[in-house]
Design a protein around this motif. Structure first.
Motif, mmCIF file in Angstrom:
data_model
loop_
_atom_site.group_PDB
_atom_site.id
_atom_site.type_symbol
_atom_site.label_atom_id
_atom_site.label_comp_id
_atom_site.label_asym_id
_atom_site.label_seq_id
_atom_site.Cartn_x
_atom_site.Cartn_y
_atom_site.Cartn_z
ATOM 1 N N VAL A 30 0.853 -1.190 0.000
ATOM 2 C CA VAL A 30 0.000 0.000 0.000
ATOM 3 C C VAL A 30 0.889 1.240 0.000
ATOM 4 O O VAL A 30 1.582 1.507 0.979
ATOM 5 C CB VAL A 30 -0.924 0.012 1.239
ATOM 6 N N GLN A 34 -2.693 6.179 -0.395
ATOM 7 C CA GLN A 34 -3.744 5.385 -1.027
ATOM 8 C C GLN A 34 -4.981 5.273 -0.137
ATOM 9 O O GLN A 34 -4.889 5.301 1.083
ATOM 10 C CB GLN A 34 -3.220 3.978 -1.329
ATOM 11 N N TRP A 35 -6.123 5.158 -0.787
ATOM 12 C CA TRP A 35 -7.365 4.846 -0.084
ATOM 13 C C TRP A 35 -7.784 3.475 -0.579
ATOM 14 O O TRP A 35 -8.160 3.328 -1.747
ATOM 15 C CB TRP A 35 -8.402 5.905 -0.396
ATOM 16 N N LEU A 36 -7.673 2.511 0.292
ATOM 17 C CA LEU A 36 -7.888 1.117 -0.087
ATOM 18 C C LEU A 36 -9.090 0.554 0.654
ATOM 19 O O LEU A 36 -9.232 0.769 1.860
ATOM 20 C CB LEU A 36 -6.630 0.313 0.286
ATOM 21 N N THR A 192 -3.293 8.090 4.384
ATOM 22 C CA THR A 192 -3.545 6.764 3.818
ATOM 23 C C THR A 192 -4.699 6.136 4.600
ATOM 24 O O THR A 192 -4.711 6.193 5.829
ATOM 25 C CB THR A 192 -2.282 5.894 3.949
ATOM 26 N N ILE A 194 -7.186 2.698 5.039
ATOM 27 C CA ILE A 194 -7.576 1.319 4.725
ATOM 28 C C ILE A 194 -8.899 1.072 5.429
ATOM 29 O O ILE A 194 -9.003 1.195 6.646
ATOM 30 C CB ILE A 194 -6.522 0.296 5.177
ATOM 31 N N ALA A 206 -13.293 4.127 -2.518
ATOM 32 C CA ALA A 206 -11.851 3.946 -2.320
ATOM 33 C C ALA A 206 -11.144 3.791 -3.655
ATOM 34 O O ALA A 206 -11.778 3.474 -4.664
ATOM 35 C CB ALA A 206 -11.596 2.740 -1.437
#
Ligand code: ADP
Ligand code: MG
Length: 206
Positions: A30, A34-36, A192, A194, A206
């Motif tokens: 990751v 990031q947007w996961l 970031t 998650i 996301a």
């Protein structure tokens, strides 16, 4: 992207309880910012995974690296520091102290970071649009407002990484949207995120 810019790396991690592989040989990288979304049905190992990323549990096999640091190489104090300085946690259940007001609940989180500063706690509540509700008890707040208090609480250490485990699981559609808008803002500021969910709308953001 080269690995130096990876915030999180999971290298073949498993969590095994007897015969049950709650997480089975998962590898994932990751990058910062990031947007996961991690999507899966109930019992598929999402919370187990979040606990391992959040330094609250250790894998049976494989390794977790945060900013290039292998968590298994850290001692308990160092792990607590990573959790404290780097990670903000948001849960499905709110875990607010019922007899403390919204701003006091945020201040409890500050206490664990050894800085209790009401002004800063108020600013965190302002960020989530709850300045006017700061002196209400959790029981006097709607579910969406309570979750926003939890997000304010999670933001108190300016975490690089937000781990949210079914954060909208107890919310109606309107409040779900408010929480997702907050995540969108945090993402735009470089955080970031998650998020674990079984909700298609949450995943689609996301
Ligand atoms: P999810 O969050 O996706 O619903 P969990 O990560 O909570 O799933 O659980 C994944 C599986 O691991 C489930 O079958 C659950 O019963 C099992 N499990 C979770 N924690 C433990 C534990 N401490 N001991 C034994 N089994 C566990
Ligand atoms: Mg779960």
């Amino acid at each position: 992207m080269d690995n130096e810019h990876m915030l999180l790396e999971l290298d073949h991690i498993s969590k095994i309880y007897g015969d049950l592989h709650a997480v089975d040989d998962l590898s994932l990288t990751v990058p910062q910012g990031q947007w996961l979304a991690i999507v899966g049905s109930s019992g598929s190992g999402k919370t187990t995974l979040m606990n391992m990323i959040g330094c609250m549990d250790t894998p049976s096999k494989g390794s977790v690296m945060l900013e290039g640091r292998r968590l298994e190489d850290l001692n308990a104090r160092q792990l607590a520091d990573v959790r404290k300085n780097m990670i903000g946690l948001v849960f499905q259940k709110f875990y607010l102290v019922p007899h403390l007001t919204a701003v006091e609940n945020v201040m409890v989180a500050q206490y664990y970071h050894s800085v209790v500063d009401e002004k800063q706690a108020m600013e965190a509540l302002e960020r989530v649009g709850l300045k006017e509700r700061a002196h209400h008890l959790p029981g006097q707040l709607s579910g969406g407002e309570q979750q926003r208090v939890c997000i304010a609480r999670a933001l108190i250490n300016c975490p690089k990484l937000i781990l949210a485990d079914e954060p909208t699981g107890n919310l109606d559609e309107r409040n779900e949207k408010i929480v997702l808008d907050l995540f969108r803002q945090l993402h735009e500021q470089g955080t970031t995120i998650i998020v674990v969910t079984h909700d298609a709308l949450v995943a689609s953001c996301a």
